[in-house]
Write a protein that holds these residues in place. Structure first.
Motif, PDB file in Angstrom:
ATOM      1  N   GLY A  85      -0.582 -61.824  -1.726  1.00 15.67           N
ATOM      2  CA  GLY A  85      -0.621 -61.151  -3.019  1.00 15.67           C
ATOM      3  C   GLY A  85      -1.899 -61.391  -3.812  1.00 15.67           C
ATOM      4  O   GLY A  85      -2.118 -60.770  -4.848  1.00 15.67           O
ATOM      5  N   ASP A  86      -2.749 -62.277  -3.316  1.00 14.85           N
ATOM      6  CA  ASP A  86      -4.025 -62.513  -3.992  1.00 14.85           C
ATOM      7  C   ASP A  86      -5.066 -61.460  -3.628  1.00 14.85           C
ATOM      8  O   ASP A  86      -6.129 -61.391  -4.248  1.00 14.85           O
ATOM      9  N   ALA A  87      -4.771 -60.646  -2.630  1.00 18.95           N
ATOM     10  CA  ALA A  87      -5.713 -59.608  -2.220  1.00 18.95           C
ATOM     11  C   ALA A  87      -5.921 -58.622  -3.367  1.00 18.95           C
ATOM     12  O   ALA A  87      -4.960 -58.046  -3.888  1.00 18.95           O
ATOM     13  N   ALA A  88      -7.166 -58.474  -3.782  1.00 18.56           N
ATOM     14  CA  ALA A  88      -7.476 -57.649  -4.946  1.00 18.56           C
ATOM     15  C   ALA A  88      -8.980 -57.642  -5.176  1.00 18.56           C
ATOM     16  O   ALA A  88      -9.725 -58.341  -4.486  1.00 18.56           O
ATOM     17  N   MET A  89      -9.397 -56.840  -6.139  1.00 19.79           N
ATOM     18  CA  MET A  89     -10.763 -56.951  -6.669  1.00 19.79           C
ATOM     19  C   MET A  89     -10.732 -58.004  -7.769  1.00 19.79           C
ATOM     20  O   MET A  89      -9.816 -58.020  -8.589  1.00 19.79           O
ATOM     21  N   TYR A  90     -11.739 -58.861  -7.775  1.00 14.04           N
ATOM     22  CA  TYR A  90     -11.842 -59.885  -8.804  1.00 14.04           C
ATOM     23  C   TYR A  90     -13.122 -59.652  -9.603  1.00 14.04           C
ATOM     24  O   TYR A  90     -14.216 -59.542  -9.046  1.00 14.04           O
ATOM     25  N   PHE A  91     -12.947 -59.585 -10.908  1.00 11.80           N
ATOM     26  CA  PHE A  91     -14.069 -59.340 -11.799  1.00 11.80           C
ATOM     27  C   PHE A  91     -14.318 -60.556 -12.685  1.00 11.80           C
ATOM     28  O   PHE A  91     -13.397 -61.079 -13.308  1.00 11.80           O
ATOM     29  N   SER A 110     -14.352 -57.920  -3.725  1.00 10.78           N
ATOM     30  CA  SER A 110     -13.110 -57.519  -3.075  1.00 10.78           C
ATOM     31  C   SER A 110     -12.635 -58.640  -2.155  1.00 10.78           C
ATOM     32  O   SER A 110     -13.348 -59.037  -1.233  1.00 10.78           O
ATOM     33  N   LEU A 111     -11.459 -59.165  -2.416  1.00 15.06           N
ATOM     34  CA  LEU A 111     -10.913 -60.270  -1.625  1.00 15.06           C
ATOM     35  C   LEU A 111      -9.847 -59.754  -0.673  1.00 15.06           C
ATOM     36  O   LEU A 111      -8.865 -59.147  -1.087  1.00 15.06           O
ATOM     37  N   LEU A 112     -10.072 -60.036   0.601  1.00 16.31           N
ATOM     38  CA  LEU A 112      -9.093 -59.696   1.639  1.00 16.31           C
ATOM     39  C   LEU A 112      -8.411 -60.979   2.085  1.00 16.31           C
ATOM     40  O   LEU A 112      -9.090 -61.978   2.360  1.00 16.31           O
TER      41      LEU A 112
END
Lengths: 115, 114
Positions: A85-91, A110-112
């Protein structure tokens, strides 16, 4: 205007491992705040963690922590025990009184997360 | 759910047209911010209102305008639309004009200009 730089367009981490996302910023101000926001595929912007520049202690929120190096103008985000669930774009974002407290964002990382 | 609402969720229109995006802040929040997220420009701050008054402007085009009403909801007006205005428009709200408070984001309005 302050510049926020995220030098890693993409990062990958295995589930349960630790990953660090980098952020540097350019400012001459002394009073400011730094933030990490997460944007999952739903596009919702979610605050992950924040750091006040006047605080020397690094902020921590559960599995998320930062390494704030004020002199180096660096603000990295460490995610421990990574989950799918941490997969996301991080700004990474900067905020100060001179900008009316609006957020100045980096380009994002972008975190995969792989099983 | 952040408590910030935005309508509509999606908007498809043609070049040259005018649209209005609406934002209702969280209950008690006095400050409203508008941001634009596009592929080429990333996330950009457009404009900020605090208790009905404009407080800060970012990279907002002259074709765009906004206002905050007495009930604290805000509207972003985009006119003479161009293809490049296609983007995700976010509204965010916070309690006060203070750097320590959190900005809560709405779900965004996806604008497509054809």
């Amino acid at each position: 205007a302050q510049t926020v730089t995220q030098s890693q367009p993409e990062m990958s981490v295995q589930e349960a491992e630790t990953v660090t996302l980098s952020c540097t910023y350019d400012t001459s101000e002394s009073d400011y705040y730094l933030f990490w926001y997460k944007q999952p595929p739903s596009r919702q912007m979610i605050l992950v963690i924040r750091q006040e520049a006047y605080k020397q202690q690094n902020a921590t929120e559960n599995r998320f922590s930062v390494n704030f190096q004020k002199a180096a103008k660096s603000f990295s985000l460490k995610i421990s025990d990574s989950q799918l669930g941490d997969a996301a774009m991080y700004f990474c974002a900067y905020r100060s009184p001179n900008s009316g407290y609006a957020l100045n964002f980096g380009k994002g990382t972008s975190l995969l997360v792989t099983p | 759910d952040s408590g910030v609402t935005q309508t509509p969720k999606h908007l498809i229109t043609a070049t040259g047209q005018r649209v209005t995006l609406r934002c209702s802040p969280r209950s008690g929040d006095l400050s409203v911010y508008w941001y634009q997220q596009s592929l080429d420009q990333g996330l950009q701050f457009l404009i900020q209102y605090y208790n009905g008054e404009e407080r800060a402007k970012g990279n907002i085009l002259e074709r765009f305008s906004a206002q905050q009403f007495p009930d604290l909801h805000s509207e972003l007006n985009l006119s003479s639309l161009e293809l490049g205005d296609s983007a995700l428009y976010f509204c965010a709200s916070s309690v006060e004009l203070d750097g320590s408070d959190t900005q809560y984001f709405g779900p965004g309005t996806r604008l497509t200009v054809l």
